[in-house]
Scaffold this active site. Structure first.
Site, PDB file in Angstrom:
ATOM      1  N   LYS A 178      11.137  -0.242   8.660  1.00 48.36           N
ATOM      2  CA  LYS A 178      11.827  -1.128   9.543  1.00 48.36           C
ATOM      3  C   LYS A 178      13.084  -1.403   9.105  1.00 48.36           C
ATOM      4  O   LYS A 178      13.941  -1.582   9.976  1.00 48.36           O
ATOM      5  CB  LYS A 178      10.518  -2.265   9.801  1.00 48.36           C
ATOM      6  CG  LYS A 178      10.513  -2.837  11.300  1.00 48.36           C
ATOM      7  CD  LYS A 178       9.489  -3.620  11.609  1.00 48.36           C
ATOM      8  CE  LYS A 178       9.307  -4.945  10.667  1.00 48.36           C
ATOM      9  NZ  LYS A 178       8.326  -5.752  10.874  1.00 48.36           N
ATOM     10  N   LYS A 224     -12.792  -5.966   9.784  1.00 47.90           N
ATOM     11  CA  LYS A 224     -13.347  -4.825   8.967  1.00 47.90           C
ATOM     12  C   LYS A 224     -14.930  -4.778   9.454  1.00 47.90           C
ATOM     13  O   LYS A 224     -15.395  -3.468   9.463  1.00 47.90           O
ATOM     14  CB  LYS A 224     -13.384  -5.302   7.379  1.00 47.90           C
ATOM     15  CG  LYS A 224     -11.877  -5.071   6.908  1.00 47.90           C
ATOM     16  CD  LYS A 224     -11.619  -5.684   5.534  1.00 47.90           C
ATOM     17  CE  LYS A 224     -10.248  -5.736   5.023  1.00 47.90           C
ATOM     18  NZ  LYS A 224     -10.311  -6.552   3.871  1.00 47.90           N
ATOM     19  N   VAL A 255       1.034  -1.245   0.027  1.00 47.51           N
ATOM     20  CA  VAL A 255       0.059   0.184  -0.059  1.00 47.51           C
ATOM     21  C   VAL A 255       0.972   1.079  -0.055  1.00 47.51           C
ATOM     22  O   VAL A 255       0.591   2.184  -0.702  1.00 47.51           O
ATOM     23  CB  VAL A 255      -0.995  -0.012   1.202  1.00 47.51           C
ATOM     24  CG1 VAL A 255      -1.938   1.318   1.264  1.00 47.51           C
ATOM     25  CG2 VAL A 255      -1.772  -1.220   1.327  1.00 47.51           C
ATOM     26  N   LYS A 312      -6.612  -2.292   9.540  1.00 45.92           N
ATOM     27  CA  LYS A 312      -8.093  -2.883   9.914  1.00 45.92           C
ATOM     28  C   LYS A 312      -8.053  -3.519  11.346  1.00 45.92           C
ATOM     29  O   LYS A 312      -8.898  -3.251  12.098  1.00 45.92           O
ATOM     30  CB  LYS A 312      -8.733  -3.571   9.064  1.00 45.92           C
ATOM     31  CG  LYS A 312      -8.008  -4.467   7.988  1.00 45.92           C
ATOM     32  CD  LYS A 312      -7.232  -4.234   6.979  1.00 45.92           C
ATOM     33  CE  LYS A 312      -6.043  -4.915   6.528  1.00 45.92           C
ATOM     34  NZ  LYS A 312      -6.262  -5.920   5.274  1.00 45.92           N
ATOM     35  N   ASP A 346      -9.557 -11.161   9.354  1.00 48.27           N
ATOM     36  CA  ASP A 346      -9.476  -9.793   8.477  1.00 48.27           C
ATOM     37  C   ASP A 346     -10.983  -9.338   8.102  1.00 48.27           C
ATOM     38  O   ASP A 346     -11.314  -8.185   8.215  1.00 48.27           O
ATOM     39  CB  ASP A 346      -8.853  -9.989   7.382  1.00 48.27           C
ATOM     40  CG  ASP A 346      -8.477  -8.517   6.379  1.00 48.27           C
ATOM     41  OD1 ASP A 346      -8.005  -7.807   6.858  1.00 48.27           O
ATOM     42  OD2 ASP A 346      -9.279  -8.433   5.302  1.00 48.27           O
TER      43      ASP A 346
HETATM   44  N1  HSE Z   1      -5.962  -8.949   2.805  1.00 52.05           N
HETATM   45  C1  HSE Z   1      -6.930  -8.231   2.553  1.00 52.05           C
HETATM   46  C2  HSE Z   1      -7.881  -8.683   1.584  1.00 52.05           C
HETATM   47  C3  HSE Z   1      -6.399  -6.886   2.093  1.00 52.05           C
HETATM   48  O1  HSE Z   1      -7.612  -9.581   0.874  1.00 52.05           O
HETATM   49  O2  HSE Z   1      -9.027  -8.225   1.578  1.00 52.05           O
HETATM   50  C4  HSE Z   1      -7.226  -5.770   1.985  1.00 52.05           C
HETATM   51  O3  HSE Z   1      -7.860  -5.058   3.132  1.00 52.05           O
END
Ligand code: HSE
Length: 418
Positions: free
Chosen positions: A41, A199, A17, A99, A195
């Site tokens: 890093k 979100k 990103v 997120k 993930d």
């Molecule tokens: N790993 C996340 C996805 C990246 O596949 O949606 C975007 O938030």
């Protein structure tokens, strides 16, 4: 004549990103935004930008009075939260794509925004290129938002498309998702639903004013989906998608879950393939609206960061309208879900927990049933995620408490018991 603030950016992270944003900004001179320093890093890693741009000292960015915006697109939630909170306290606006960090620290982040008065924007953190947060925040009045159903993880949608349509195996599909920059550094976060639920946690805040830690939400990923499940779906003319859903019940409370679901071909979400995401909003008078766009990848995610930067030029802030200006909705677990469960042996299935089982089949490789379970049973147990058991929701899976009570009363009446 309009006046727009000049943005001098301190960028944390130069991965998929971060580098995407660097390139996108070079192609958007009209934004009057420039990156002054990038904190990384590993200084040894080769990068496609002048060496002088980089530092490993976070305070060089956080304490620089020229830098008025911090963009934070790093991986680890703990350090990300420290960077964001210090930046806000130091009087800087912040744009973030983290997120996990946002989902886990939302109460503190809300407080920091209130105390500092700074903007904290994170449109790229959910559904990447789809402007879902600003839409939920600005457009849909609390009372009108009946339900929202979405594909919010690009990698799992990509993997399911590759397996079921392009006949790749799971590992090949996952590897491709990693190579294309869609997957998290730890891809189990995608595959096991973390993930998506992260979100979903803050989308619930913008949709309904609900603040809940993701650990308390009902969720799973695509890790147990079996090839037989896909065959059953195909026989019914349906697809399997990892769907995040929230639905307002008759009592005004909200049912919410992130679980694989059978999606009929005429459902908007059936159209969402590969790394795309989709959001179907059902509101009072407009009926259904469908948002569609790339949900992962360098430029689609950077485009949402860019849009947040653009919004900062006129000091845009989320007002958290559903939380502060309306009566926030409450989450409920008092409802039932109609589920398909495929399994290897009946001994792994607590049949007595089902309200009813309406179908069951035994095939050579596996067995499956369709039945109705109370949501509390799913929250309190894990038999449905272990022993290679696969649970997939049927289309329109929510059954309200009141409907079950009425059915029970009717059957007792018919039996002459009451
Ligand atoms: N790993 C996340 C996805 C990246 O596949 O949606 C975007 O938030």
């Amino acid at each position: 004549m309009s006046y727009h603030k000049q943005l001098t950016i301190g960028l944390f992270g130069f991965g998929v990103v971060g580098e995407g944003l660097y390139k996108v900004l070079q192609q958007t001179p009209s934004l009057s935004a420039s990156i002054k320093k990038v904190c990384i890093k590993d200084p040894a890693k080769k990068r496609n930008a002048p060496v002088s741009l980089f530092t490993t000292e976070r305070d060089e960015l956080l304490n620089d009075p020229d830098i008025n915006v911090i963009v934070e697109v790093i991986n680890e939630a703990g350090p990300a939260f420290e960077i964001v909170s210090t930046a806000l306290k130091n009087g800087k606006s912040v744009v973030s794509a983290s997120k996990k960090m946002i989902a886990e620290h939302l109460p503190e982040l809300l407080q920091l925004q209130e105390v500092t008065g700074q903007s904290f924007l994170y449109e790229s953190a959910a559904c990447a290129s789809i402007p879902v947060i600003r839409n939920l925040e600005e457009y849909y009045d609390n009372d009108l938002l009946h339900g929202i159903k979405a594909i919010v993880n690009g990698s799992t949608n990509f993997i399911l498309t590759k397996i079921f349509e392009d006949k790749l195996d799971f590992q090949q599909a996952l590897l491709l998702a990693q190579q294309l920059g869609f997957a998290e550094s730890d891809p189990s976060l995608d595959v096991e639903g973390y993930d998506a639920v992260n979100k979903w946690a803050f989308l619930l805040t913008h949709a309904y004013g609900i603040i809940e830690h993701p650990n308390n939400l009902l969720f799973t990923g695509i890790q147990n989906i079996h090839s037989m499940d896909a065959r059953v779906a195909a026989e019914k003319g349906q697809q399997i998608k990892l769907v995040a859903q929230a639905q307002k019940l008759h009592n005004g409370q909200v049912a919410s879950f992130v679980i694989p679901q059978f999606v009929p071909q005429d459902d908007h979400l059936a159209f969402v393939k590969h790394e795309y995401n989709g959001v179907v909003i059902e509101s009072g008078f407009s009926d259904k609206q469908f948002f569609y766009g790339k949900g992962a990848g360098s430029f689609p995610t950077a485009s949402a960061v860019l849009s947040d930067l653009s919004a900062l030029r006129y000091d845009y802030k989320y007002e958290y309208k559903k939380l502060y200006h309306h009566q926030p909705n409450k989450l409920t677990n008092d409802y039932y879900l109609r589920v398909y469960v495929s399994f290897t042996d009946w001994k792994h299935i607590p049949r007595e927990k089902f309200e009813w089982i309406e179908e069951w089949h035994a095939r050579e490789e596996r067995k499956y049933l369709v039945g109705v379970l109370p949501v509390n049973e799913l929250l309190q147990s894990d038999w449905w995620k272990t022993n290679a058991t696969s649970l997939i929701l049927t289309p329109d899976p929510v059954i309200e408490d009141i409907a079950i009570k009425q059915l029970k009363k009717k059957s007792l009446e018919l039996a002459g018991i009451i």
